[in-house]
Design an enzyme around this catalytic site. Sequence first.
Site, PDB file in Angstrom:
ATOM      1  N   HIS A  20       0.839  -1.202   0.000  1.00  0.00           N
ATOM      2  CA  HIS A  20       0.000   0.000   0.000  1.00  0.00           C
ATOM      3  C   HIS A  20       0.877   1.256   0.000  1.00  0.00           C
ATOM      4  O   HIS A  20       2.055   1.230   0.382  1.00  0.00           O
ATOM      5  CB  HIS A  20      -0.934   0.004   1.210  1.00  0.00           C
ATOM      6  CG  HIS A  20      -0.197   0.062   2.522  1.00  0.00           C
ATOM      7  ND1 HIS A  20       0.332   1.234   3.017  1.00  0.00           N
ATOM      8  CD2 HIS A  20       0.117  -0.904   3.412  1.00  0.00           C
ATOM      9  CE1 HIS A  20       0.924   0.994   4.162  1.00  0.00           C
ATOM     10  NE2 HIS A  20       0.814  -0.293   4.432  1.00  0.00           N
ATOM     11  N   GLU A  78      -2.402  -7.402   7.020  1.00  0.00           N
ATOM     12  CA  GLU A  78      -1.174  -7.163   7.767  1.00  0.00           C
ATOM     13  C   GLU A  78      -0.965  -8.237   8.833  1.00  0.00           C
ATOM     14  O   GLU A  78      -1.907  -8.908   9.265  1.00  0.00           O
ATOM     15  CB  GLU A  78      -1.260  -5.771   8.423  1.00  0.00           C
ATOM     16  CG  GLU A  78      -0.097  -5.367   9.294  1.00  0.00           C
ATOM     17  CD  GLU A  78       1.212  -5.228   8.541  1.00  0.00           C
ATOM     18  OE1 GLU A  78       1.783  -6.285   8.179  1.00  0.00           O
ATOM     19  OE2 GLU A  78       1.671  -4.084   8.343  1.00  0.00           O
TER      20      GLU A  78
END
Length: 216
Positions: free
Chosen positions: A19, A92
Site C-alpha cells: 500500500h 497485515e
Amino acid sequence: MSATPAPEPARTLLLLVRHGQTPTTGTVLPGRAPGLHLSGLGHVQAERLADRLGGLTLDAVHSSPLERARETAAPTAARWGLEVLEDVGLTECDFGAWTGAALSDLARLPEWHAVQHTPSAFRFPGGEGFAEMQARMVGTLERLCRSHPGGAVVCVSHADPIKAAVAHYLATPLDLFQRITISPGSVSAVSLAEGRAPAVLMVNSTLEPLGGLRQA
C-alpha cells in the site's frame, strides 16, 4: 509413435503491491487497527501504480481489507473496470499488544533483536508469529494462482507479508527476510504455476513501467 507431451500449466502473474504511504509510515506499527488512510503522497503512489500497470491485461485486483490497502487498489481497479476484492489472507501481520506502538519505543525492547535476527521463532505478544504470517500469505497467493490460471492479478498487501512471501519464493530463510526491502507503493512480481518452480521477476520496483512483465 511417441505420445504428445502434456501442455505445461499456465503461469499466473502475481503483482504484490505494498500500500502507499500513510501519515505514520516509518514511525508507528499500525498493524490491523482500523482507520489508517493513505497520506497525500500515498494517493499519488496509488494513481502512479495504475499508470505503471498500463499495457497489462489484469484479471482481478485483490486487497487486504485494511483501508490503506483498499485505497491503494482503487485507482487500478477503476482503470480496468474491476472490483476491489477484499481477501483477509493479504492482511497485515497481527502485531497483538504491539499494535499502534512507536517503532522507536519497540526498538529499545530486548525482543526487538529477535524480530530482526530470528523472526522465524518470534510471535508478537497476543498476536501472530512471522512463520504463521508467511504460511498464510503464501497459501493465499497460491490459492489466487489456482483461481486465475494464466492470468495477471494485483494483490495489495503490506510490507512484512510481502517480504515473507518474496523470501519464500526466493528460497531465502525466514530469519533473513528482514534483508528484503518493500517500499510504500512498490511492486514485486512472482510468476506461479502448479507443479512448476516459481519465478521471482522483480522485487520492490517503484519507478519503471510494468507493461512488459507478462512477456518477460
